[in-house]
Design a protein around this motif. Structure first.
Motif, PDB file in Angstrom:
ATOM      1  N   ALA A  89     120.687 106.443  77.748  1.00 61.66           N
ATOM      2  CA  ALA A  89     121.722 107.441  78.031  1.00 61.66           C
ATOM      3  C   ALA A  89     123.112 106.829  77.894  1.00 61.66           C
ATOM      4  O   ALA A  89     124.045 107.477  77.384  1.00 61.66           O
ATOM      5  CB  ALA A  89     121.528 108.008  79.437  1.00 61.66           C
ATOM      6  N   ASP A  92     124.097 106.663  74.190  1.00 62.85           N
ATOM      7  CA  ASP A  92     124.538 107.933  73.625  1.00 62.85           C
ATOM      8  C   ASP A  92     125.858 108.415  74.219  1.00 62.85           C
ATOM      9  O   ASP A  92     126.589 109.171  73.592  1.00 62.85           O
ATOM     10  CB  ASP A  92     123.464 109.006  73.863  1.00 62.85           C
ATOM     11  N   ARG A  93     126.159 107.988  75.427  1.00 62.15           N
ATOM     12  CA  ARG A  93     127.337 108.492  76.133  1.00 62.15           C
ATOM     13  C   ARG A  93     128.579 107.651  75.838  1.00 62.15           C
ATOM     14  O   ARG A  93     129.687 108.206  75.716  1.00 62.15           O
ATOM     15  CB  ARG A  93     127.059 108.482  77.646  1.00 62.15           C
ATOM     16  N   PRO A 222     129.517 114.075  76.045  1.00 64.66           N
ATOM     17  CA  PRO A 222     128.666 114.057  77.232  1.00 64.66           C
ATOM     18  C   PRO A 222     128.900 115.290  78.085  1.00 64.66           C
ATOM     19  O   PRO A 222     130.039 115.740  78.252  1.00 64.66           O
ATOM     20  CB  PRO A 222     129.092 112.774  77.962  1.00 64.66           C
ATOM     21  N   ARG A 223     127.827 115.858  78.640  1.00 66.28           N
ATOM     22  CA  ARG A 223     127.922 117.114  79.361  1.00 66.28           C
ATOM     23  C   ARG A 223     128.072 116.948  80.855  1.00 66.28           C
ATOM     24  O   ARG A 223     128.118 117.927  81.570  1.00 66.28           O
ATOM     25  CB  ARG A 223     126.696 117.975  79.046  1.00 66.28           C
ATOM     26  N   GLU A 229     121.372 113.983  81.195  1.00 72.13           N
ATOM     27  CA  GLU A 229     121.214 113.501  79.823  1.00 72.13           C
ATOM     28  C   GLU A 229     119.928 112.704  79.659  1.00 72.13           C
ATOM     29  O   GLU A 229     119.256 112.796  78.626  1.00 72.13           O
ATOM     30  CB  GLU A 229     122.433 112.647  79.446  1.00 72.13           C
ATOM     31  N   GLU A 232     117.162 115.155  79.350  1.00 71.40           N
ATOM     32  CA  GLU A 232     117.119 115.783  78.029  1.00 71.40           C
ATOM     33  C   GLU A 232     116.338 114.917  77.045  1.00 71.40           C
ATOM     34  O   GLU A 232     115.526 115.422  76.252  1.00 71.40           O
ATOM     35  CB  GLU A 232     118.537 116.009  77.514  1.00 71.40           C
ATOM     36  N   ARG A 365     118.757 107.899  73.662  1.00 72.65           N
ATOM     37  CA  ARG A 365     117.880 108.287  74.768  1.00 72.65           C
ATOM     38  C   ARG A 365     116.424 108.361  74.329  1.00 72.65           C
ATOM     39  O   ARG A 365     115.519 107.913  75.041  1.00 72.65           O
ATOM     40  CB  ARG A 365     118.331 109.633  75.333  1.00 72.65           C
TER      41      ARG A 365
END
Length: 435
Positions: A89, A92-93, A222-223, A229, A232, A365
Motif C-alpha cells: 500500500a 502505491d500511495r 490515494p483515497r 487501500e 482493495e 498492493r
C-alpha cells in the motif's frame, strides 16, 4: 484474466507511459533509466543476500544449535508475513523512488550495527534477530517499489523481457551472494557486513540519477485510509481464483524449501565441511535459476500455466528426496541446480502473468498480497525444520518434507481453479510475439 476468470479479452493488460510507436522503442540495453534501476537493484539485492546468507552461518558456527539457527532464519523470513501487505500500500500511495532511497539508507545503518558487533566480538542473538528482521523489512519495501516501477520505465512490449532480466539478475545475485558470503565469512567474519554497506551505498547513488517517474501519470490519488487501500488490493487478488490457488500452493512449497535449505546447512555442518561449501552448493541453485529465468518465456510459449504449476511442483518433490541419503556436495549441487531452474521459470512466468492482469495503480498492493501468500509463512518453515532436525534427524525430516510436497502435487492436479486457468486469455500458452 479478469476478476472472475472470464474468457473475454483483457483491455490494456500492461499499461505504460512510454511512447507506443515501434520506432520509438529504446532497446533495454540502451534505456538509461532502466539500466540504472536494474543495476542499482542488483547491488541492493547482493547486499541483502550477503547478510541473509551469513546470519544463519554466524549463529550456527557460533552456537552449534539448529534451534537458534532456525530462530535467526525465521527472523529473516517473518517480514514476508508482517510487512509485505502494508508495504504494498505504501508503494502505491507514496513516491516509489523515495521509498527505495529510504530503504537503502536503513539497510546501511542496520548492516553497520552488525558489523560493529562482530568486530567487537559482542555478538548477541536478540540483536541479530532484530537486525535480520529490520533489514528483511526494508528489503521488501525496496523490492516491491522496484518491481512496480519497471513497466513505467520500458515500453509495454518489453515488459516480459524486462521481467526475465530482473529474475535472471536475482538468480545471478543468489548465485554470487551465497558463495561470496560464505567464503568471506570463512575468512574474516565481519567482511560480509562491510560489503553489504558498500553495496547499498552504490545502489543509493544509482537511484539519484534516474529521471523518469516510477508511477504512471494516470494513477488515481490515494483515497484516504491506508487499511482501505490494503483491503482493495486483498479483494482484487481474492477475485482471481487462479492466483489465489497458485499462491497457496507456492506458500506451502516455500515453507518446505526453508526446511530444505536448513537441512543443507545441517548436512554440511555435520559432515565437517567448511561454510564455504554451503555457498558452492547454493550457487548451483543460482545457476539453475538463471537458466530457468532465461528460458521461462520459451516454456510459456509451449505449455499452459496449469502445466507449469503441476509439473514444477512434481520436479520439486523429486529434488527434496535425495537429501535423506546424499551427503556429498556435488550431488547436492545438482539437486539444488534443478530446484533453482524450476524456481526461475516459475518466478518469471508468475510475474508476467500477474503484471498482465493487474492495473498499475493496484500493482504494488497486489504484488505485496501475492508475495505474502507465497512466502509469508516461511518463518514457520524455518522454526519447524529447525525443531524437526533436532528431534528426528535429517533422514526422517527429509522424508516428511518429500511426502508433503507430493501432497501439493495432488492438490494442484485436482484444484479446479488451476485446471480452468487454461481457458483464460493469459493462462494458456504465451504467443510467440510476446517474447
Amino acid at each position: 484474466m479478469s476478476a472472475t476468470q472470464s474468457s473475454e479479452p483483457v483491455k490494456n493488460p500492461v499499461e505504460s507511459p512510454v511512447e507506443s510507436s515501434v520506432e520509438n522503442i529504446v532497446p533495454l540495453g540502451r534505456n538509461r533509466d532502466f539500466m540504472l534501476l536494474w543495476t542499482g537493484a542488483g547491488f541492493t539485492s547482493l547486499g541483502a543476500m550477503l547478510t541473509m546468507t551469513v546470519y544463519p552461518l554466524l549463529v550456527l558456527w557460533q552456537t552449534s544449535s539448529t534451534v537458534a539457527t532456525g530462530l535467526i532464519a525465521a527472523a529473516t523470513s517473518l517480514p514476508h508475513l508482517l510487512v509485505q501487505v502494508p508495504a504494498g500500500a505504501f508503494v502505491d500511495r507514496f513516491d516509489r523512488r523515495r521509498l527505495m532511497i529510504f530503504s537503502d539508507i536503513g539497510c546501511v545503518v542496520t548492516a553497520a550495527s552488525v558489523l560493529v558487533a562482530v568486530l567487537a566480538d559482542a555478538i548477541w542473538l536478540p540483536h541479530l534477530i532484530i537486525a535480520a528482521f529490520v533489514q528483511g523489512s526494508l528489503s521488501i519495501f525496496y523490492e516491491l517499489a522496484e518491481r512496480s516501477a519497471v513497466r513505467n520505465l520500458v515500453h509495454e512490449s518489453q515488459v516480459p523481457v524486462a521481467l526475465s532480466r530482473n529474475e535472471a539478475r536475482m538468480q545471478g545475485v543468489n548465485m554470487l551472494a551465497n558463495p561470496l558470503g560464505s567464503l568471506l565469512f570463512s575468512l574474516v567474519r565481519w567482511t560480509p557486513f562491510l560489503l553489504t554497506v558498500v553495496m547499498h551505498l552504490v545502489s543509493l547513488v544509482q537511484l539519484l540519477f534516474i529521471r523518469k517517474s516510477f508511477q504512471s501519470g494516470d494513477a488515481p490519488p490515494p483515497r484516504g485510509r491506508l487499511y482501505a487501500e490494503i483491503r482493495e488490493g486483498v479483494q482484487w487478488v481474492w477475485g482471481q481464483p487462479f492466483l489465489r490457488a497458485a499462491m497457496t500452493l507456492i506458500s506451502a512449497s516455500n515453507m518446505i524449501f526453508m526446511g530444505m535449505t536448513l537441512t543443507l546447512f545441517a548436512v554440511i555442518h555435520d559432515g565437517g565441511y567448511s561454510p564455504a561449501i554451503v555457498g558452492l552448493v547454493v550457487t548451483a541453485g543460482g545457476i539453475g535459476g538463471v537458466a530457468g529465468a532465461m528460458t521461462a518465456t520459451m516454456w510459456r510459449q509451449r505449455v499452459t500455466m496449469r502445466t507449469l504449476v503441476c509439473g514444477g511442483l512434481f520436479v520439486w518433490a523429486i529434488c527434496i528426496a535425495p537429501l535423506a541419503v546424499v551427503t556429498d556436495p556435488w550431488p547436492l549441487a545438482a539437486v539444488f541446480a534443478l530446484n533453482g531452474y524450476v524456481s526461475g521459470v516459475f518466478n518469471v512466468a508468475g510475474s508476467v502473468y500477474t503484471m498482465q492482469v493487474t492495473p498499475d495503480h493496484l500493482f504494488g498492493r497486489v504484488l505485496s498480497v501475492m508475495m505474502t501468500l507465497g512466502s509469508g509463512a516461511n518463518f514457520l518453515g524455518s522454526l519447524i525444520a529447525g525443531a524437526a532436525l533436532s528431534w528426528w534427524g535429517v533422514t526422517n525430516s527429509v522424508l516428511g518434507m518429500t511426502a508433503l510436497m507430493g501432497l501439493l502435487v495432488v492438490a494442484a492436479v485436482l484444484n479446479p481453479s488451476v485446471r480452468d486457468v487454461v481457458n483464460t486469455p493469459h493462462g494458456g500458452r504465451l504467443p510467440s510475439g510476446g517474447a
